[in-house]
Design a protein around this motif. Structure first.
Motif, PDB file in Angstrom:
ATOM      1  N   GLU A 164       0.833  -1.068   0.521  1.00 46.23           N
ATOM      2  CA  GLU A 164       0.043   0.132  -0.186  1.00 46.23           C
ATOM      3  C   GLU A 164       0.570   1.525  -0.012  1.00 46.23           C
ATOM      4  O   GLU A 164       0.591   2.428  -0.686  1.00 46.23           O
ATOM      5  CB  GLU A 164      -0.921   0.010   1.326  1.00 46.23           C
ATOM      6  CG  GLU A 164      -1.844   1.205   1.211  1.00 46.23           C
ATOM      7  CD  GLU A 164      -2.758   0.960   2.591  1.00 46.23           C
ATOM      8  OE1 GLU A 164      -3.552   1.652   2.987  1.00 46.23           O
ATOM      9  OE2 GLU A 164      -1.848   1.324   3.921  1.00 46.23           O
ATOM     10  N   GLY A 165       2.091   1.065   0.802  1.00 42.42           N
ATOM     11  CA  GLY A 165       3.098   2.572   0.744  1.00 42.42           C
ATOM     12  C   GLY A 165       4.109   1.989   0.709  1.00 42.42           C
ATOM     13  O   GLY A 165       4.857   1.097   0.776  1.00 42.42           O
ATOM     14  N   ILE A 166       5.022   3.433   0.961  1.00 46.69           N
ATOM     15  CA  ILE A 166       6.326   3.766   0.208  1.00 46.69           C
ATOM     16  C   ILE A 166       6.597   4.609   1.120  1.00 46.69           C
ATOM     17  O   ILE A 166       6.165   6.020   0.642  1.00 46.69           O
ATOM     18  CB  ILE A 166       6.916   3.146  -0.390  1.00 46.69           C
ATOM     19  CG1 ILE A 166       8.356   3.415  -0.437  1.00 46.69           C
ATOM     20  CG2 ILE A 166       6.239   4.621  -1.885  1.00 46.69           C
ATOM     21  CD1 ILE A 166       8.767   2.900  -1.947  1.00 46.69           C
ATOM     22  N   PHE A 167       8.114   4.833   2.313  1.00 46.90           N
ATOM     23  CA  PHE A 167       8.004   5.797   2.841  1.00 46.90           C
ATOM     24  C   PHE A 167       9.938   6.199   3.245  1.00 46.90           C
ATOM     25  O   PHE A 167      10.368   4.986   3.087  1.00 46.90           O
ATOM     26  CB  PHE A 167       7.290   6.067   3.674  1.00 46.90           C
ATOM     27  CG  PHE A 167       7.754   5.531   5.818  1.00 46.90           C
ATOM     28  CD1 PHE A 167       8.562   5.619   6.386  1.00 46.90           C
ATOM     29  CD2 PHE A 167       7.344   4.140   5.023  1.00 46.90           C
ATOM     30  CE1 PHE A 167       8.604   4.633   7.349  1.00 46.90           C
ATOM     31  CE2 PHE A 167       7.405   3.142   6.332  1.00 46.90           C
ATOM     32  CZ  PHE A 167       7.866   3.673   7.293  1.00 46.90           C
ATOM     33  N   VAL A 203       0.611   4.297  -1.918  1.00 47.65           N
ATOM     34  CA  VAL A 203       0.692   5.793  -1.080  1.00 47.65           C
ATOM     35  C   VAL A 203       2.485   6.268  -0.991  1.00 47.65           C
ATOM     36  O   VAL A 203       3.073   5.032  -0.227  1.00 47.65           O
ATOM     37  CB  VAL A 203      -0.057   5.810   0.709  1.00 47.65           C
ATOM     38  CG1 VAL A 203       0.054   7.042   0.957  1.00 47.65           C
ATOM     39  CG2 VAL A 203      -1.150   5.642   0.114  1.00 47.65           C
ATOM     40  N   ALA A 204       2.869   7.398  -0.784  1.00 48.14           N
ATOM     41  CA  ALA A 204       4.446   7.412  -1.036  1.00 48.14           C
ATOM     42  C   ALA A 204       4.376   8.490   0.010  1.00 48.14           C
ATOM     43  O   ALA A 204       3.841   9.503  -0.396  1.00 48.14           O
ATOM     44  CB  ALA A 204       5.098   7.918  -1.998  1.00 48.14           C
ATOM     45  N   HIS A 205       5.510   8.582   1.467  1.00 50.63           N
ATOM     46  CA  HIS A 205       4.941   9.042   2.194  1.00 50.63           C
ATOM     47  C   HIS A 205       6.637  10.024   2.765  1.00 50.63           C
ATOM     48  O   HIS A 205       7.043   9.034   3.099  1.00 50.63           O
ATOM     49  CB  HIS A 205       3.969   9.477   3.148  1.00 50.63           C
ATOM     50  CG  HIS A 205       4.222   8.086   3.995  1.00 50.63           C
ATOM     51  ND1 HIS A 205       4.556   7.570   5.095  1.00 50.63           N
ATOM     52  CD2 HIS A 205       3.818   7.232   3.514  1.00 50.63           C
ATOM     53  CE1 HIS A 205       4.657   6.940   5.697  1.00 50.63           C
ATOM     54  NE2 HIS A 205       3.569   5.981   4.440  1.00 50.63           N
ATOM     55  N   MET A 206       7.108  11.323   3.243  1.00 49.68           N
ATOM     56  CA  MET A 206       8.632  11.141   3.359  1.00 49.68           C
ATOM     57  C   MET A 206       8.326  12.093   4.513  1.00 49.68           C
ATOM     58  O   MET A 206       9.552  12.712   5.601  1.00 49.68           O
ATOM     59  CB  MET A 206       9.403  11.562   2.223  1.00 49.68           C
ATOM     60  CG  MET A 206      10.965  12.044   2.779  1.00 49.68           C
ATOM     61  SD  MET A 206      11.972  11.947   1.515  1.00 49.68           S
ATOM     62  CE  MET A 206      13.318  11.192   2.256  1.00 49.68           C
ATOM     63  N   ASP A 207       8.091  13.669   4.031  1.00 49.95           N
ATOM     64  CA  ASP A 207       7.125  14.534   4.586  1.00 49.95           C
ATOM     65  C   ASP A 207       7.284  14.950   5.886  1.00 49.95           C
ATOM     66  O   ASP A 207       5.653  14.828   6.257  1.00 49.95           O
ATOM     67  CB  ASP A 207       6.818  16.514   4.208  1.00 49.95           C
ATOM     68  CG  ASP A 207       7.211  16.312   2.235  1.00 49.95           C
ATOM     69  OD1 ASP A 207       8.661  16.380   2.395  1.00 49.95           O
ATOM     70  OD2 ASP A 207       6.884  16.542   1.679  1.00 49.95           O
ATOM     71  N   LEU A 220       4.980  14.462  -1.936  1.00 50.61           N
ATOM     72  CA  LEU A 220       4.406  12.925  -1.856  1.00 50.61           C
ATOM     73  C   LEU A 220       2.744  13.261  -1.929  1.00 50.61           C
ATOM     74  O   LEU A 220       1.967  13.854  -2.099  1.00 50.61           O
ATOM     75  CB  LEU A 220       5.325  12.149  -1.480  1.00 50.61           C
ATOM     76  CG  LEU A 220       6.192  12.700  -1.373  1.00 50.61           C
ATOM     77  CD1 LEU A 220       7.150  11.335  -1.087  1.00 50.61           C
ATOM     78  CD2 LEU A 220       6.400  12.006  -2.877  1.00 50.61           C
ATOM     79  N   GLN A 221       2.646  12.142  -2.141  1.00 50.32           N
ATOM     80  CA  GLN A 221       0.607  11.308  -2.167  1.00 50.32           C
ATOM     81  C   GLN A 221       0.030  12.135  -0.500  1.00 50.32           C
ATOM     82  O   GLN A 221      -1.057  12.353  -0.358  1.00 50.32           O
ATOM     83  CB  GLN A 221       0.076  10.202  -2.396  1.00 50.32           C
ATOM     84  CG  GLN A 221       0.315  10.065  -4.013  1.00 50.32           C
ATOM     85  CD  GLN A 221       2.047   9.412  -3.998  1.00 50.32           C
ATOM     86  OE1 GLN A 221       3.337   9.513  -3.635  1.00 50.32           O
ATOM     87  NE2 GLN A 221       1.673   8.781  -4.996  1.00 50.32           N
ATOM     88  N   MET A 222       0.832  12.304   0.277  1.00 46.74           N
ATOM     89  CA  MET A 222       0.485  11.923   1.633  1.00 46.74           C
ATOM     90  C   MET A 222       2.026  12.519   2.686  1.00 46.74           C
ATOM     91  O   MET A 222       3.246  12.213   2.627  1.00 46.74           O
ATOM     92  CB  MET A 222       0.806  10.526   2.571  1.00 46.74           C
ATOM     93  CG  MET A 222      -0.725  10.184   3.471  1.00 46.74           C
ATOM     94  SD  MET A 222      -0.876   8.734   4.627  1.00 46.74           S
ATOM     95  CE  MET A 222       0.236   7.939   4.140  1.00 46.74           C
ATOM     96  N   ALA A 223       1.995  13.418   3.633  1.00 45.37           N
ATOM     97  CA  ALA A 223       2.486  14.580   4.615  1.00 45.37           C
ATOM     98  C   ALA A 223       2.245  13.355   5.994  1.00 45.37           C
ATOM     99  O   ALA A 223       1.482  12.902   6.678  1.00 45.37           O
ATOM    100  CB  ALA A 223       2.156  15.485   4.777  1.00 45.37           C
ATOM    101  N   ARG A 224       3.246  13.735   7.141  1.00 47.75           N
ATOM    102  CA  ARG A 224       3.369  12.757   8.245  1.00 47.75           C
ATOM    103  C   ARG A 224       4.036  13.856   8.988  1.00 47.75           C
ATOM    104  O   ARG A 224       5.121  13.640   9.414  1.00 47.75           O
ATOM    105  CB  ARG A 224       4.338  11.611   8.187  1.00 47.75           C
ATOM    106  CG  ARG A 224       4.182  10.476   8.993  1.00 47.75           C
ATOM    107  CD  ARG A 224       4.886   9.810   8.271  1.00 47.75           C
ATOM    108  NE  ARG A 224       6.991   9.554   9.276  1.00 47.75           N
ATOM    109  CZ  ARG A 224       7.198   9.256   8.039  1.00 47.75           C
ATOM    110  NH1 ARG A 224       6.958   9.317   6.385  1.00 47.75           N
ATOM    111  NH2 ARG A 224       8.668   9.317   7.414  1.00 47.75           N
TER     112      ARG A 224
END
Length: 638
Positions: A164-167, A203-207, A220-224
């Motif tokens: 589902e995701g990569i981060f 979903v990719a997230h890094m911020d 990216l698609q999602m912030a954290r």
């Protein structure tokens, strides 16, 4: 002096949900409307109370929640939170059963963990979403950047893992450095490489907080976001890049005031000696409550809007303040150790600087023994007692403690110990049987049961006179855990109990009648999920009754999602048995139909409306719930 409600406690943490919501809206403004956000709630939401913070974040549109380990995720699940919960770090092999049981989303950093997870999922016929963590320079969790493609390819071959995701994680996003740029290039390059290879990860997230503020164009698609959601800037360099409001305050009260002469030693080892006649206030907070020992003789508190220095050593359970310059203060006065009082403010960063640490540690540590008091619109919205925060799911002592609380509630409500115990034992026997049973939340229920005469051509006259034909249509919403379901029909209570124990049994029926045969007189006409007909795979008679198994590979993407289920059954009902405990559509030839209701739950009675000769409707609102044993019994004359 009349104490405020919060002052019933020795100390308490106030969590301003209005400020928290304002911070989330500021973050959403910064990241833009096309980017989702994950609310980071690890370490009890940085000490703020993970359950209430999670609920508030979900109300503001959080797509996922981020935790540190399985226990934190379980705590949210047993509190009724169904949103995706991502474990932001490597899990241990011993956590895998709980990760599966509570539908948590683990992060995968190596192939060995992925294989172990796949093996256990295969045994339980379940699938699970995972996020791959990539180490682009943090030097902590995650697979090495150079090995990420191979790991992702390996995971894609596993039938029970859904990628589902990569981060990834910035090492120093609170300041703008070339190293951050290097990490971003590695991660964005990896994403481009995956796309070119035809590998799609939703979903990719890094911020994190620092990256949201310092690198607004890297989306990216999602912030954290984490620390900034709680009103703390990641660094002084970011203070002019957003408007954030502090969420946490830590408060206590004065429990004792004494005057000491010049030359008197205060606290352990007499590290402070009074220089003059000194008025000293004792507060019931120490390093056992998370107030740092290093603040001995250097910390400050607020009393009546003025700063009072900590004098002497911080003890485990107490510390002392010089209040000589605040002559009007008295026992019971509010003391603020973190937060605002009138025009003065003590910030987490101020405490961190004096304690030679970081604001993250201050927030996580403060108020370890204190309840959380959640405020909205300046009023107490909820109080999270310490007991709730230390509850350990599945741990024997915790379960026994909760059982005792429930039993005591019944005794208090009935004002009778014996009656309370009787209700307690009856409820648990009804809901859970003799062993613990996992209950499922189902909503938007509707039952339509149409009663008609048996067709003469289909049945001998004797059977037509003795039985009605029943067509039952039931629909509801629930989160499905498998792509295979069983609808069971029992001929006695023992078989029905056996069906209930099967987690795949979606619907159960008991067929009463001396000459009724379950495999002949019970037919599943239709099984639908989200409007799609689900085929019958197998129908067979077993030791626990008649089992109709349905399933489809098209359901795999819907696993762990809420769906609408519709089941239609054709069966028979003996006319001499004159009751039916469900929602009923009845024909005009039934005489004198009466409804006797019995409800228990969040709402004491459901709304019941009847249309004589046609239907009786039972309704509760979506916010309400009832126990499974609640309902309406319909009685008619033949």
């Amino acid at each position: 002096m009349t104490l405020r409600n919060e002052q019933k406690y020795r100390s308490w943490v106030e969590v301003d949900l209005d400020n928290f919501t304002a911070n989330l809206r500021e973050i959403k403004r910064l990241i833009g409307g096309t980017v989702d956000f994950m609310q980071t709630v690890k370490a009890d939401a940085y000490g703020h109370g993970a359950i209430e913070i999670s609920l508030a974040a979900l109300r503001e549109g959080a797509r996922m929640l981020g935790v540190a380990n399985a226990d934190e995720g379980i705590q949210l699940r047993i509190s009724g939170i169904e949103a995706p919960i991502v474990i932001l770090g490597p899990s241990t092999l011993s956590e895998i059963p709980d990760v599966i049981k509570y539908n948590l989303t683990p992060s995968v950093s190596d192939a060995a963990f992925a294989r172990a997870l796949e093996e256990q999922l295969e045994r339980s016929s379940r699938t699970l979403s995972v996020h791959v963590e990539v180490d682009t320079g943090m030097g902590r969790g995650g697979t090495m950047h150079s090995e990420a493609i191979d790991l992702i390819g390996h995971i894609k071959t596993m039938r029970h893992l859904t990628l589902e995701g990569i981060f990834s994680h910035f090492a120093s996003s609170e300041t703008m450095t070339a190293y951050n740029d290097q990490q971003w290039l590695l991660f964005s390059g990896l994403l481009a490489q995956l796309q070119q290879s035809g590998i799609s990860i939703p979903v990719a997230h890094m911020d994190n907080s620092g990256a949201i503020l310092n690198y607004p164009d890297q989306k990216l698609q999602m912030a954290r976001p984490g620390i900034m959601t709680y009103g703390i800037y990641p660094s002084s360099d970011t203070q002019n890049k957003a408007v954030l409001k502090p969420v946490m305050s830590f408060k206590t009260t004065i429990v004792l005031i004494k005057e000491f002469p010049k030359g008197y030693g205060i606290g352990y080892n007499r590290t402070y000696i009074t220089r003059n006649k000194t008025r000293v206030a004792t507060i019931p907070v120490g390093y056992g409550d998370g107030y740092p020992f290093i603040l001995s003789n250097r910390g400050e508190a607020l009393i009546r809007g003025r700063r009072a220095p900590v004098i002497g050593r911080v003890s485990m359970d107490m510390c002392t303040l010089d209040v000589t310059h605040i002559p009007d203060c008295t026992v019971g006065d509010e003391v603020v150790l973190l937060g605002r009082q009138q025009n003065e403010y003590i910030s987490a960063n101020e405490i961190a600087a004096k304690a030679q640490t970081i604001s993250y540690e201050v927030l996580c540590a403060l108020g370890k023994r204190a309840p959380r008091v959640f405020l909205q619109k300046g009023k107490t919205d909820a109080v999270e007692p310490r007991l709730r925060r230390i509850f350990v799911p599945g741990e024997e002592k915790s379960i026994a403690r909760i059982d005792n609380i429930i039993r005591h509630c019944f005794q208090t409500r009935t004002r009778n110990e014996e009656l309370g115990d009787a209700i307690y034992y009856e409820m648990f026997e009804t809901l859970f049987g003799k062993e613990d049973r996992q209950l499922e939340l189902r909503s938007c229920f509707r039952y339509d049961i149409t009663i008609s005469q048996l067709p003469d051509t289909a049945e001998p006259r004797r059977r037509s006179d003795a039985y009605f034909q029943l067509r039952t249509h039931v629909e509801y919403k629930k989160t499905i855990r498998s792509d295979i379901f069983m609808i069971g029909c029992a001929s006695d209570r023992e078989q029905l109990d056996a069906l209930i124990e099967d987690e795949h049994c979606e619907y159960r029926w008991i067929l009463g009648g001396d000459d009724l045969v379950i495999e002949r007189d019970f037919t599943v006409e239709k099984m639908r999920i989200d409007g799609e007909d689900i085929p019958i795979i197998e129908a067979k008679k077993t030791g626990r009754g008649y089992e109709v198994w349905c399933g489809s590979d098209t359901l795999k993407p819907k696993i762990n999602q809420e769906v609408k289920i519709e089941i239609e059954i054709l069966t028979k009902k003996a006319k001499r048995n004159r009751t039916f405990p469900v929602y009923l559509l009845y024909s005009a030839n039934l005489k004198n139909v009466r409804a006797e209701s019995f409800f228990a739950g969040r709402h004491p009675r459901a709304a019941i409306s009847a249309s004589r000769g046609k239907s009786i409707n039972i309704k509760i609102s979506h916010e309400e719930w009832v126990f499974p044993t609640s309902g309406v019994i319909f009685i008619w004359d033949v």
